[in-house]
Write a protein that holds these residues in place. Structure first.
Motif, PDB file in Angstrom:
ATOM      1  N   ARG A   1       5.116   9.108  13.201  1.00  0.00           N
ATOM      2  CA  ARG A   1       3.786   8.574  12.883  1.00  0.00           C
ATOM      3  C   ARG A   1       3.571   8.520  11.375  1.00  0.00           C
ATOM      4  N   LEU A   2       4.007   9.541  10.661  1.00  0.00           N
ATOM      5  CA  LEU A   2       3.858   9.557   9.210  1.00  0.00           C
ATOM      6  C   LEU A   2       4.737   8.500   8.549  1.00  0.00           C
ATOM      7  N   VAL A   3       5.916   8.260   9.100  1.00  0.00           N
ATOM      8  CA  VAL A   3       6.794   7.211   8.571  1.00  0.00           C
ATOM      9  C   VAL A   3       6.118   5.850   8.727  1.00  0.00           C
ATOM     10  N   ILE A   4       5.521   5.609   9.885  1.00  0.00           N
ATOM     11  CA  ILE A   4       4.810   4.338  10.116  1.00  0.00           C
ATOM     12  C   ILE A   4       3.619   4.213   9.170  1.00  0.00           C
ATOM     13  N   ALA A   5       2.879   5.311   8.977  1.00  0.00           N
ATOM     14  CA  ALA A   5       1.740   5.285   8.060  1.00  0.00           C
ATOM     15  C   ALA A   5       2.195   4.999   6.629  1.00  0.00           C
ATOM     16  N   THR A   6       3.323   5.561   6.239  1.00  0.00           N
ATOM     17  CA  THR A   6       3.870   5.302   4.905  1.00  0.00           C
ATOM     18  C   THR A   6       4.267   3.841   4.766  1.00  0.00           C
ATOM     19  N   ALA A   7       4.875   3.289   5.804  1.00  0.00           N
ATOM     20  CA  ALA A   7       5.242   1.868   5.779  1.00  0.00           C
ATOM     21  C   ALA A   7       3.994   0.989   5.677  1.00  0.00           C
ATOM     22  N   LEU A   8       2.932   1.373   6.373  1.00  0.00           N
ATOM     23  CA  LEU A   8       1.666   0.627   6.267  1.00  0.00           C
ATOM     24  C   LEU A   8       1.127   0.672   4.841  1.00  0.00           C
ATOM     25  N   MET A   9       1.215   1.854   4.215  1.00  0.00           N
ATOM     26  CA  MET A   9       0.735   1.973   2.842  1.00  0.00           C
ATOM     27  C   MET A   9       1.581   1.104   1.905  1.00  0.00           C
ATOM     28  N   ALA A  10       2.888   1.068   2.126  1.00  0.00           N
ATOM     29  CA  ALA A  10       3.778   0.270   1.277  1.00  0.00           C
ATOM     30  C   ALA A  10       3.482  -1.221   1.415  1.00  0.00           C
ATOM     31  N   ILE A  11       3.274  -1.677   2.636  1.00  0.00           N
ATOM     32  CA  ILE A  11       2.990  -3.098   2.822  1.00  0.00           C
ATOM     33  C   ILE A  11       1.589  -3.431   2.303  1.00  0.00           C
ATOM     34  N   ALA A  12       0.657  -2.479   2.401  1.00  0.00           N
ATOM     35  CA  ALA A  12      -0.678  -2.692   1.837  1.00  0.00           C
ATOM     36  C   ALA A  12      -0.591  -2.837   0.318  1.00  0.00           C
ATOM     37  N   ARG A  13       0.263  -2.021  -0.309  1.00  0.00           N
ATOM     38  CA  ARG A  13       0.469  -2.133  -1.752  1.00  0.00           C
ATOM     39  C   ARG A  13       0.960  -3.534  -2.092  1.00  0.00           C
ATOM     40  N   LYS A  14       1.910  -4.019  -1.294  1.00  0.00           N
ATOM     41  CA  LYS A  14       2.461  -5.351  -1.533  1.00  0.00           C
ATOM     42  C   LYS A  14       1.373  -6.419  -1.435  1.00  0.00           C
ATOM     43  N   VAL A  15       0.512  -6.286  -0.436  1.00  0.00           N
ATOM     44  CA  VAL A  15      -0.568  -7.260  -0.251  1.00  0.00           C
ATOM     45  C   VAL A  15      -1.542  -7.205  -1.432  1.00  0.00           C
ATOM     46  N   ILE A  16      -1.849  -5.998  -1.900  1.00  0.00           N
ATOM     47  CA  ILE A  16      -2.800  -5.856  -3.007  1.00  0.00           C
ATOM     48  C   ILE A  16      -2.270  -6.504  -4.281  1.00  0.00           C
ATOM     49  N   ILE A  17      -0.974  -6.394  -4.531  1.00  0.00           N
ATOM     50  CA  ILE A  17      -0.432  -6.924  -5.791  1.00  0.00           C
ATOM     51  C   ILE A  17       0.176  -8.314  -5.654  1.00  0.00           C
TER      52      ILE A  17
END
Length: 178
Positions: free
Chosen positions: A108-124
């Motif tokens: 679950r934490l790995v998936i949450a980290t992946a979500l944060m990484a893709i969110a970073r990509k979307v933001i920038i």
């Protein structure tokens, strides 16, 4: 009976590396993997500290360029990107720490980290230079990760409720019988 159910929900097959494996070769290989994970943890801390230095440098650089002490939207996005990269590194370190303390990969934490990484990509995102298929592909990844996270979280909650109900009924039947 109750502890068996809890152990089954925590230790999914294929997600753990036990040091007390019956095969000595596998035990040896698991020790090597744990050592490698410890080295990765040390390296991740170095990356985090380096990333903090990068955030400070980016902020300093952006604030000292004319116009002084004012940030353009591109400067803010670059700063957000640097901040989020450090936060993602911290999440990865937490993943490593949890693995070292439990011998279980925290899915679950790995998936949450992946979500944060893709969110970073979307933001920038630089929307002037990316193509629609790239945006659609990113949207598909965000949707897939979001659904996966929701399903994993839902399963965990259902297992917790089921475990508590089982404990409650076992306690009630014990009191009735005694």
């Amino acid at each position: 009976m109750i502890t068996e159910k809890r152990d089954m929900s925590v230790h999914e097959p294929g997600h753990d590396l036990h040091l007390e494996h019956e095969d000595p070769t596998i035990r040896f290989l698991h020790r090597i993997i744990r050592l490698a994970v410890k080295v990765l943890a040390v390296l991740m801390v170095i990356v985090i500290v380096w990333g903090i230095g990068d955030v400070i440098y980016v902020l300093y650089q952006r604030l000292t360029e004319p116009p002084f002490l004012l940030l353009q939207i591109n400067d803010i996005l670059a700063t957000f990107g640097a901040f989020l990269a450090v936060l993602i590194a911290i999440e990865i370190f937490i993943n490593i720490s949890m693995y070292l303390s439990t011998n279980v990969i925290p899915v679950r934490l790995v998936i949450a980290t992946a979500l944060m990484a893709i969110a970073r990509k979307v933001i920038i995102f630089d929307y002037d230079n990316i193509t629609p298929p790239f945006i659609y592909g990113t949207a598909a990844v965000v949707l897939a990760l979001g659904i996966t996270y929701w399903l994993i979280t839902k399963k965990s909650k259902e297992e917790a409720i089921s475990s508590h109900c089982t404990q409650f009924f076992e306690l009630c039947s014990y009191r009735v019988l005694n």
